[in-house]
Design an enzyme around this catalytic site. Structure first.
Site, mmCIF file in Angstrom:
data_model
loop_
_atom_site.group_PDB
_atom_site.id
_atom_site.type_symbol
_atom_site.label_atom_id
_atom_site.label_comp_id
_atom_site.label_asym_id
_atom_site.label_seq_id
_atom_site.Cartn_x
_atom_site.Cartn_y
_atom_site.Cartn_z
ATOM 1 N N LYS A 1 0.873 -1.191 0.000
ATOM 2 C CA LYS A 1 0.000 0.000 0.000
ATOM 3 C C LYS A 1 0.903 1.232 0.000
ATOM 4 O O LYS A 1 1.181 1.834 1.040
ATOM 5 C CB LYS A 1 -0.928 -0.051 1.214
ATOM 6 C CG LYS A 1 -2.164 0.809 1.047
ATOM 7 C CD LYS A 1 -3.236 0.442 2.049
ATOM 8 C CE LYS A 1 -4.303 1.500 2.163
ATOM 9 N NZ LYS A 1 -5.047 1.775 0.940
ATOM 10 N N THR A 2 1.381 1.542 -1.195
ATOM 11 C CA THR A 2 2.382 2.590 -1.386
ATOM 12 C C THR A 2 1.709 3.891 -1.819
ATOM 13 O O THR A 2 0.799 3.859 -2.663
ATOM 14 C CB THR A 2 3.363 2.125 -2.498
ATOM 15 O OG1 THR A 2 3.912 0.873 -2.097
ATOM 16 C CG2 THR A 2 4.458 3.132 -2.747
#
Ligand code: PMP
Length: 297
Positions: free
Chosen positions: A155-156
């Protein structure tokens, strides 16, 4: 004034609880310039057993895994981060809330992994609101990032440029939300939620590899196993949608949101008659820490 914080809001920042208005960040961090940081989106609910952060351990384990994949150091354990999160809720007197942990990088304008990062956890009020309205969805012209170009399962921060483009395009065309394909033309996911379709009482969701495998998606699969609802993780071609009875998005924020139509083609089965509806009810029980074994399949 915004809806995320007021004069009294306290957030967690690098081991301290600080006033949100006084909290500061450096303008030369890699996260701000390059989107190189990771975050989480978590919900807390007022349950019959008090305020509970839903799937806290799973979210913070994913945060740790996102950091590992991205080469970003994280000095706190999931257990510590959970404890800090409960503190943030308590200090802000919140129960039904959205929590936003963010790991962001220290000043460094070069393209190298950081030695130092900051961790913040903010929370804001999010009423116990279960989305019930159906979404009118369109297939996006934007694909999800190719997993050979990044770690899509992390989850960048930067991945959300893709999400913003897709949702904005959908809204500009008069739809509520986008549904994105992967680089092979199969259904992938929504900009901030996973996708399930229903056909003859079976739920099908895209397999992991080209998606963010959401925590809600895992919970949905678990609910299906417990309620003996057949569920499979497989490739879904856009043509497969034409014969589907129903579909829904799922995610921490979206919870279980029914989809009314895709590209103007409506699903025929009324939501109340779908297995998606049963899963939705079970999910609501679960977040509120209530037993859902009574849900009749
Ligand atoms: N896909 C994307 C791209 C997302 O941003 C989210 C929201 N985090 C999800 C799926 C659903 O994940 P989760 O159930 O863990 O919230």
């Amino acid at each position: 004034m915004n809806s995320y914080y007021s004069d009294d809001t306290v957030l967690f920042l690098d081991g301290e609880f600080v006033n949100a208005r006084e909290a500061r960040t450096d303008l030369f961090g890699q996260t701000l310039h390059y989107g190189y940081g990771v975050f989480e989106g978590i919900r807390a609910y007022r349950t019959v057993h008090g305020t509970k952060i839903f799937q806290a351990q799973a979210h913070f384990e994913r945060l740790a895994e996102s950091c590992r994949l991205m080469g970003i150091p994280l000095r706190y354990s999931p257990a510590e981060l959970t404890q800090f999160s409960y503190q943030v809720l308590k200090r802000n007197n919140l129960s039904n809330a959205y929590l936003r942990p963010l790991v962001f990088c220290s000043p460094n304008m070069s393209l190298t992994t950081p030695r130092e990062v900051s961790v913040m956890i903010a929370a804001w009020d999010w009423g116990k609101y279960f989305a019930s309205s159906s979404l009118r969805v369109c297939i996006s012209s934007y694909e999800r990032p190719n997993p050979k170009s990044t770690h899509v399962e992390a989850k960048t921060c930067g991945h959300y440029v893709n999400s913003i483009l897709a949702t904005s395009e959908a809204k500009a065309k008069g739809f509520d939300e986008a549904l994105m394909l992967d680089m092979n033309g199969f259904i992938a996911e929504g900009p901030g939620a996973n996708f399930f379709m229903e056909k003859d009482g079976v739920l099908v969701t895209p397999k992991s590899g080209n998606i963010l495998p959401g925590i809600t998606r895992s919970v949905v699969i678990k609910i299906c196993h417990e309620l003996e609802i057949p569920v499979s993780e497989s490739q879904i071609a856009p043509e497969d949608l034409e014969s589907a009875d129903a579909a829904f998005f799922c995610g921490t924020a979206a919870e279980i949101t029914p989809i009314a139509s895709i590209d103007g083609i409506s699903f025929q089965k009324p939501w109340r008659k779908t297995v998606g509806r049963i899963v939705q009810e079970a999910y609501h029980c679960m977040v509120l820490d209530k037993n859902y074994s009574y849900v009749i399949v």
